[in-house]
Every structure is written in C-alpha cells, then in structure tokens.
Design a protein around this motif. Structure first.
Motif, PDB file in Angstrom:
ATOM      1  N   VAL A  87       0.810  -1.186   0.058  1.00 15.74           N
ATOM      2  CA  VAL A  87      -0.006   0.019  -0.045  1.00 15.74           C
ATOM      3  C   VAL A  87       0.856   1.041  -0.076  1.00 15.74           C
ATOM      4  O   VAL A  87       1.747   1.501   0.981  1.00 15.74           O
ATOM      5  CB  VAL A  87      -1.063  -0.087   1.280  1.00 15.74           C
ATOM      6  CG1 VAL A  87      -1.580   1.418   1.400  1.00 15.74           C
ATOM      7  CG2 VAL A  87      -2.080  -1.040   1.216  1.00 15.74           C
ATOM      8  N   VAL A  88       0.606   2.172  -1.122  1.00 15.75           N
ATOM      9  CA  VAL A  88       1.456   3.259  -1.189  1.00 15.75           C
ATOM     10  C   VAL A  88       0.814   4.542  -0.560  1.00 15.75           C
ATOM     11  O   VAL A  88       1.402   5.137  -0.191  1.00 15.75           O
ATOM     12  CB  VAL A  88       1.797   3.688  -2.767  1.00 15.75           C
ATOM     13  CG1 VAL A  88       2.631   5.104  -2.930  1.00 15.75           C
ATOM     14  CG2 VAL A  88       2.479   2.358  -3.220  1.00 15.75           C
ATOM     15  N   LYS A 174     -12.718 -15.096  -3.765  1.00 13.57           N
ATOM     16  CA  LYS A 174     -11.619 -14.691  -2.875  1.00 13.57           C
ATOM     17  C   LYS A 174     -11.107 -13.418  -3.478  1.00 13.57           C
ATOM     18  O   LYS A 174     -10.488 -12.568  -2.732  1.00 13.57           O
ATOM     19  CB  LYS A 174     -10.461 -15.670  -3.618  1.00 13.57           C
ATOM     20  CG  LYS A 174     -10.472 -17.206  -2.923  1.00 13.57           C
ATOM     21  CD  LYS A 174      -9.519 -17.933  -3.489  1.00 13.57           C
ATOM     22  CE  LYS A 174      -9.520 -19.452  -3.102  1.00 13.57           C
ATOM     23  NZ  LYS A 174      -8.385 -20.168  -3.416  1.00 13.57           N
ATOM     24  N   LEU A 175     -11.389 -12.997  -4.613  1.00 18.83           N
ATOM     25  CA  LEU A 175     -11.256 -11.722  -5.217  1.00 18.83           C
ATOM     26  C   LEU A 175     -11.993 -10.582  -4.311  1.00 18.83           C
ATOM     27  O   LEU A 175     -11.268  -9.725  -3.833  1.00 18.83           O
ATOM     28  CB  LEU A 175     -11.883 -11.551  -6.624  1.00 18.83           C
ATOM     29  CG  LEU A 175     -11.533 -10.441  -7.386  1.00 18.83           C
ATOM     30  CD1 LEU A 175     -11.789 -10.555  -8.911  1.00 18.83           C
ATOM     31  CD2 LEU A 175     -12.626  -9.261  -6.987  1.00 18.83           C
ATOM     32  N   ILE A 176     -13.188 -10.829  -3.994  1.00 11.86           N
ATOM     33  CA  ILE A 176     -13.844  -9.916  -3.190  1.00 11.86           C
ATOM     34  C   ILE A 176     -13.290  -9.846  -1.541  1.00 11.86           C
ATOM     35  O   ILE A 176     -12.958  -8.888  -1.095  1.00 11.86           O
ATOM     36  CB  ILE A 176     -15.409 -10.352  -2.945  1.00 11.86           C
ATOM     37  CG1 ILE A 176     -16.330 -10.058  -4.452  1.00 11.86           C
ATOM     38  CG2 ILE A 176     -15.993  -9.572  -1.698  1.00 11.86           C
ATOM     39  CD1 ILE A 176     -16.408  -8.638  -4.611  1.00 11.86           C
ATOM     40  N   GLU A 177     -12.878 -11.089  -1.083  1.00  9.52           N
ATOM     41  CA  GLU A 177     -12.433 -11.158   0.136  1.00  9.52           C
ATOM     42  C   GLU A 177     -11.150 -10.443   0.258  1.00  9.52           C
ATOM     43  O   GLU A 177     -10.827  -9.778   1.264  1.00  9.52           O
ATOM     44  CB  GLU A 177     -12.089 -12.519   0.503  1.00  9.52           C
ATOM     45  CG  GLU A 177     -13.334 -13.394   1.004  1.00  9.52           C
ATOM     46  CD  GLU A 177     -13.396 -14.708   1.156  1.00  9.52           C
ATOM     47  OE1 GLU A 177     -12.160 -15.199   1.020  1.00  9.52           O
ATOM     48  OE2 GLU A 177     -14.387 -15.539   1.202  1.00  9.52           O
ATOM     49  N   GLU A 178     -10.466 -10.512  -0.713  1.00  8.84           N
ATOM     50  CA  GLU A 178      -8.873  -9.711  -0.507  1.00  8.84           C
ATOM     51  C   GLU A 178      -8.906  -8.295  -0.640  1.00  8.84           C
ATOM     52  O   GLU A 178      -8.322  -7.578   0.088  1.00  8.84           O
ATOM     53  CB  GLU A 178      -7.806 -10.476  -1.830  1.00  8.84           C
ATOM     54  CG  GLU A 178      -7.607 -11.677  -1.698  1.00  8.84           C
ATOM     55  CD  GLU A 178      -6.977 -12.067  -0.263  1.00  8.84           C
ATOM     56  OE1 GLU A 178      -5.826 -11.307   0.182  1.00  8.84           O
ATOM     57  OE2 GLU A 178      -7.176 -13.062   0.131  1.00  8.84           O
ATOM     58  N   CYS A 179      -9.954  -7.873  -1.499  1.00  7.88           N
ATOM     59  CA  CYS A 179     -10.268  -6.300  -1.670  1.00  7.88           C
ATOM     60  C   CYS A 179     -10.739  -5.933  -0.175  1.00  7.88           C
ATOM     61  O   CYS A 179     -10.301  -4.967   0.607  1.00  7.88           O
ATOM     62  CB  CYS A 179     -11.204  -6.161  -2.626  1.00  7.88           C
ATOM     63  SG  CYS A 179     -10.111  -6.198  -4.302  1.00  7.88           S
ATOM     64  N   MET A 180     -11.772  -6.612   0.444  1.00 11.26           N
ATOM     65  CA  MET A 180     -12.396  -6.204   1.775  1.00 11.26           C
ATOM     66  C   MET A 180     -11.158  -6.263   2.999  1.00 11.26           C
ATOM     67  O   MET A 180     -11.303  -5.482   3.536  1.00 11.26           O
ATOM     68  CB  MET A 180     -13.471  -7.183   2.152  1.00 11.26           C
ATOM     69  CG  MET A 180     -14.626  -7.154   0.876  1.00 11.26           C
ATOM     70  SD  MET A 180     -15.175  -5.360   1.142  1.00 11.26           S
ATOM     71  CE  MET A 180     -16.091  -5.157  -0.595  1.00 11.26           C
ATOM     72  N   LEU A 181     -10.360  -7.429   2.686  1.00 15.17           N
ATOM     73  CA  LEU A 181      -9.492  -7.408   3.684  1.00 15.17           C
ATOM     74  C   LEU A 181      -8.471  -6.295   3.866  1.00 15.17           C
ATOM     75  O   LEU A 181      -7.991  -5.726   4.776  1.00 15.17           O
ATOM     76  CB  LEU A 181      -8.358  -8.919   3.688  1.00 15.17           C
ATOM     77  CG  LEU A 181      -9.005 -10.103   4.290  1.00 15.17           C
ATOM     78  CD1 LEU A 181      -8.333 -11.297   3.738  1.00 15.17           C
ATOM     79  CD2 LEU A 181      -9.029 -10.031   5.705  1.00 15.17           C
ATOM     80  N   LEU A 182      -7.892  -6.010   2.594  1.00 15.37           N
ATOM     81  CA  LEU A 182      -7.037  -4.955   2.454  1.00 15.37           C
ATOM     82  C   LEU A 182      -7.711  -3.561   2.633  1.00 15.37           C
ATOM     83  O   LEU A 182      -7.113  -3.013   3.485  1.00 15.37           O
ATOM     84  CB  LEU A 182      -6.583  -4.745   1.041  1.00 15.37           C
ATOM     85  CG  LEU A 182      -5.637  -3.525   0.697  1.00 15.37           C
ATOM     86  CD1 LEU A 182      -4.600  -3.818   1.293  1.00 15.37           C
ATOM     87  CD2 LEU A 182      -5.363  -3.278  -0.799  1.00 15.37           C
ATOM     88  N   ALA A 183      -9.093  -3.425   2.467  1.00 13.28           N
ATOM     89  CA  ALA A 183      -9.513  -2.293   2.984  1.00 13.28           C
ATOM     90  C   ALA A 183      -9.891  -2.347   4.660  1.00 13.28           C
ATOM     91  O   ALA A 183      -9.523  -1.201   5.321  1.00 13.28           O
ATOM     92  CB  ALA A 183     -11.010  -2.326   2.491  1.00 13.28           C
ATOM     93  N   ASN A 184     -10.170  -3.276   5.112  1.00 10.35           N
ATOM     94  CA  ASN A 184     -10.088  -3.463   6.576  1.00 10.35           C
ATOM     95  C   ASN A 184      -8.923  -3.200   7.122  1.00 10.35           C
ATOM     96  O   ASN A 184      -8.829  -2.237   8.284  1.00 10.35           O
ATOM     97  CB  ASN A 184     -10.729  -4.843   7.118  1.00 10.35           C
ATOM     98  CG  ASN A 184     -12.237  -4.993   6.857  1.00 10.35           C
ATOM     99  OD1 ASN A 184     -12.815  -3.944   6.606  1.00 10.35           O
ATOM    100  ND2 ASN A 184     -12.600  -6.252   6.898  1.00 10.35           N
TER     101      ASN A 184
END
Length: 197
Positions: A87-88, A174-184
C-alpha cells in the motif's frame, strides 16, 4: 448490494482500488430506535432458507443497497497499491457512488475464466491480478488458510432438507475477500494512526 469495488491502473503502474461500503448511519443516527435495535441484534442471521436482517428490509435492500444506476451514500476507502501488493497511499471518504453493474459470483467467474465477455472485463481482470498479488503476499507474511468446505442444503417444497452438497468456492469469492481484507487493514491502520496523534 452492500459493497462495491472500483479499480483503475495509474500512470505509474500502481493500482487505484476503491472499496465502497453502503452508509447506513445517515438513516439511523446514533441513539435512534433503529440504532438501538441494530445494536441489540448485532448482525443479520443467515439461515438455510432465509435471512433475518439486522436492519429493516427497506433500509438493507432499498435505501442503503448499492443498486446499479442509483446514487447511493457510501464510505469509500481508496487505496493505491504497488504491483508487489504494498500500500503506497490511501484515503477514506464519505461518498455518493453510482454503481454501473451488479455481478453475481458466478457471472464474475465466467468472465475471469474467459467463458463470457463483458464491458467491464478489463476491470475484473485487473481485480483478479491484484487479488492474486494480495493473496500471495498475505500467505508469504504468515497468514493461515482457514478455508473449509461450506455446505449448501437442498430443500424440498415444504422447506425440509433433502440433501447436502458442498458449495463450490470460486476465485470470484477470494477476489472480493482480498479487497475487503485490504480495506479493513487499511482502515484499521488509519484509525490507529489517528489515535496516536
């Protein structure tokens, strides 16, 4: 309908991911009857054949639902991610979004697998690439894979279970989960930074 994604590739090669969550707080201020009832319920309850929602259906499936082609209030986490998954930069904003497409997991998977073309195919492929990078990075950093088979019950016309099958888990999940995890994780670090100041 309660969350959405947007993505673009920046000139520097980084991804600009938007994770958008429906804003229910506008309709149920702190301390209101709706807020108190939601607090008592704690969460929606998912049963075999139905959902008992935490919020009234008019809110959860109507006003606060990120249905396509309607302006909706949301909280958005915008994250700039390097091609290596780092994350930049990020920003968190109250937004009004106008979703252009609702997908089911099966529809997304068909596009990812090349079985179907779609106007948003490029965005879905970008999300797929980013999700793979995030997944690999997470496991390299010691994340544990808790993935277990999920049962799905087949009911007869009277609602009685007649069979149990294993629900197929697709990369679209998994695509949704990874994006949600990153946001969390991004929001958690942001809030922790606010507490430190």
């Amino acid at each position: 309908f309660d969350d959405g994604l947007s993505i673009e590739t920046l000139n520097n090669g980084n991804y600009y991911l938007g994770v958008h969550i429906a804003d229910v707080t506008h309709y149920m201020p702190n301390g209101s009857v709706l807020d108190d009832e939601a607090y008592e319920r704690g969460t929606s309850v998912y049963l075999v054949d139905r959902v008992i929602p935490m919020l009234p259906e008019r809110l959860s499936n109507g006003l606060c639902s990120l249905r396509p082609f309607e302006d909706k209030l949301a909280y958005s986490c915008f994250i700039e991610v390097a091609p290596n998954g780092k994350v930049v930069d990020h920003s968190i904003k109250e937004t009004v979004i106008h979703s252009r497409q609702r997908f089911t997991y099966d529809e997304v998977q068909e596009v990812l697998d090349g079985e179907k073309s779609h106007p948003y195919e490029n965005q879905l492929k970008s999300l797929q690439t980013l999700a793979n990078v995030l997944l690999d990075k997470r496991f390299r950093e010691g994340s544990i894979n808790f993935e277990t088979p999920e049962p799905r019950f087949i009911l007869d016309d009277s609602g009685k279970p007649i069979d149990v099958i294993v629900k197929e888990r697709k990369f679209a999940h998994k695509l949704i989960e990874e994006c949600m995890l990153l946001a969390n994780k991004t929001v958690a670090k942001h809030v922790d930074g606010l507490r430190s100041n």
